[in-house]
Design an enzyme around this catalytic site. Structure first.
Site, mmCIF file in Angstrom:
data_model
loop_
_atom_site.group_PDB
_atom_site.id
_atom_site.type_symbol
_atom_site.label_atom_id
_atom_site.label_comp_id
_atom_site.label_asym_id
_atom_site.label_seq_id
_atom_site.Cartn_x
_atom_site.Cartn_y
_atom_site.Cartn_z
ATOM 1 N N CYS A 36 15.005 -30.542 22.167
ATOM 2 C CA CYS A 36 16.115 -30.015 22.956
ATOM 3 C C CYS A 36 15.827 -30.249 24.439
ATOM 4 C CB CYS A 36 16.269 -28.521 22.677
ATOM 5 S SG CYS A 36 17.498 -27.715 23.724
ATOM 6 N N CYS A 39 15.294 -26.496 26.096
ATOM 7 C CA CYS A 39 14.201 -25.554 25.782
ATOM 8 C C CYS A 39 13.020 -26.233 25.106
ATOM 9 C CB CYS A 39 14.712 -24.421 24.901
ATOM 10 S SG CYS A 39 14.996 -24.907 23.183
ATOM 11 N N CYS A 82 21.489 -25.890 19.500
ATOM 12 C CA CYS A 82 20.065 -25.621 19.326
ATOM 13 C C CYS A 82 19.909 -24.175 18.875
ATOM 14 C CB CYS A 82 19.347 -25.856 20.656
ATOM 15 S SG CYS A 82 17.636 -25.287 20.653
ATOM 16 N N CYS A 85 18.005 -22.027 21.829
ATOM 17 C CA CYS A 85 18.598 -21.690 23.134
ATOM 18 C C CYS A 85 20.121 -21.758 23.127
ATOM 19 C CB CYS A 85 18.033 -22.608 24.221
ATOM 20 S SG CYS A 85 18.685 -24.296 24.172
ATOM 21 N N CYS A 106 26.289 -35.729 14.971
ATOM 22 C CA CYS A 106 26.706 -36.599 16.060
ATOM 23 C C CYS A 106 26.289 -35.904 17.357
ATOM 24 C CB CYS A 106 28.222 -36.768 15.977
ATOM 25 S SG CYS A 106 28.901 -37.872 17.191
HETATM 26 ZN ZN LIG Z 1 17.226 -25.583 22.963
#
Ligand SMILES: [Zn+2]
Length: 117
Positions: A36, A39, A82, A85, A106
């Site tokens: 990510c 985070c 995510c 976060c 996607c």
């Molecule tokens: Zn994240």
């Protein structure tokens, strides 16, 4: 949390979409892990990435528990974020027949940070 650029904020925080075929991971197939951008949680493995030619990085599976699916505000699609976060990643589509798992995450390249394995 990392400092995000204005364009990264537009995607991750305000659920924007980068232009198709513009992302750095669209046509990118090195071995490693996609984290990510916000985070640093591990989201996807390169082994689950496939070429969909849709214009964005495509994966047919996530790292277990890393990605959360929520109904999109448009009432039609399913958004993926995510799980750590809540940063916006993209959308998930099923039943397109690209791979045996019949699933396409996607994902915006700007939501991801690739690390070589
Ligand atoms: Zn994240």
């Amino acid at each position: 949390m990392k400092r995000l650029s204005e364009e990264e904020k537009r995607i991750l925080l305000y659920k924007g979409t980068e232009a198709p075929f513009s992302g750095k991971y669209n046509d990118f197939y090195a071995e490693g892990t996609y984290h990510c951008k916000q985070c640093d949680a591990k989201l996807y493995s390169s082994k689950d990435k496939f070429k969909s030619s849709c214009g964005w990085p495509s994966f047919d599976d996530e790292i277990e528990g890393a990605v959360k699916q929520i109904p999109d505000a448009d009432g039609v699609r399913t958004e993926i974020v995510c799980a750590n976060c809540n940063g916006h990643l993209g959308h998930i589509f099923k039943g397109e027949g690209f791979t045996a798992k019949n699933t396409r995450h996607c994902v915006n390249s700007l939501s991801l940070d690739f690390k070589k394995s």
